[in-house]
Scaffold this motif. Structure first.
Motif, mmCIF file in Angstrom:
data_model
loop_
_atom_site.group_PDB
_atom_site.id
_atom_site.type_symbol
_atom_site.label_atom_id
_atom_site.label_comp_id
_atom_site.label_asym_id
_atom_site.label_seq_id
_atom_site.Cartn_x
_atom_site.Cartn_y
_atom_site.Cartn_z
ATOM 1 N N UNK A 66 -5.863 14.152 -21.431
ATOM 2 C CA UNK A 66 -7.056 13.923 -22.250
ATOM 3 C C UNK A 66 -7.768 15.245 -22.469
ATOM 4 N N UNK A 67 -8.568 15.261 -23.495
ATOM 5 C CA UNK A 67 -9.356 16.448 -23.808
ATOM 6 C C UNK A 67 -10.798 16.192 -23.364
ATOM 7 N N UNK A 68 -11.328 17.081 -22.557
ATOM 8 C CA UNK A 68 -12.711 16.978 -22.101
ATOM 9 C C UNK A 68 -13.510 18.041 -22.827
ATOM 10 N N UNK A 69 -14.518 17.621 -23.596
ATOM 11 C CA UNK A 69 -15.335 18.528 -24.383
ATOM 12 C C UNK A 69 -16.569 18.890 -23.573
ATOM 13 N N UNK A 70 -16.777 20.174 -23.337
ATOM 14 C CA UNK A 70 -17.870 20.615 -22.473
ATOM 15 C C UNK A 70 -19.243 20.254 -23.024
ATOM 16 N N UNK A 71 -19.432 20.270 -24.331
ATOM 17 C CA UNK A 71 -20.739 19.947 -24.895
ATOM 18 C C UNK A 71 -21.058 18.464 -24.846
ATOM 19 N N UNK A 72 -20.040 17.617 -24.969
ATOM 20 C CA UNK A 72 -20.240 16.167 -25.031
ATOM 21 C C UNK A 72 -20.199 15.543 -23.634
ATOM 22 N N UNK A 73 -19.195 15.901 -22.857
ATOM 23 C CA UNK A 73 -19.028 15.344 -21.509
ATOM 24 C C UNK A 73 -19.763 16.215 -20.499
#
Length: 142
Positions: A66-73
């Motif tokens: 999965x891709x974890x987005x630093x700004x969103x998550x």
């Protein structure tokens, strides 16, 4: 996971060896659902996503990338560490059925998710039994 005293006679004498074969030879020391490694501390976000240090990627609760987005998550605020322990579980919840196809190597999280319906059923039976005994000996509830 510890075996309840009332269920021990369902397990064969060689259960520790059978469990080790399932967990370490067949599954390779990883959970068969999410692929978490046995005996290591993994960092996770609490919703099933965890950091796979070997591959250098985040994985979901099914072991997929999965891709974890630093700004969103909120990765840095919610990361926790958990030591993974594999257990051999019965897929059909029948402790007397010890066929290799019926056994699986699960981490704590996947084992609890797999056993959730069975735990719910046993909880209902326990509460129903307590209420029935209360009605029998103490009269109906007010």
């Amino acid at each position: 996971m510890p075996i309840r005293r009332e269920h021990r006679f369902f397990y064969p004498i060689d259960w520790p060896q059978l469990s080790a074969v399932i967990r370490f030879q067949r599954a390779g020391g990883r959970c068969e659902v999410c692929r978490r490694p046995h005996g290591q501390t993994v960092f996770h976000l609490g919703d099933g996503r965890w950091w796979d240090a070997e591959a250098g990627i985040w994985r979901d609760g099914r072991g997929k990338r999965v891709c974890v987005v630093l700004g969103v998550d909120d990765v840095f605020g919610s990361v926790r560490g958990t030591r993974v322990v594999l257990a051999a579980a019965h897929r059909d919840h029948d402790t007397s059925n010890n066929a290799a196809a019926n056994l699986a190597a699960f981490c704590q999280r996947c084992h609890m998710i797999h056993d959730r319906p069975e735990h719910r059923r046993r909880r209902w039976l326990t509460l129903f039994r307590r209420k029935a005994l209360g009605d029998l000996f103490r009269g109906p509830y007010a």
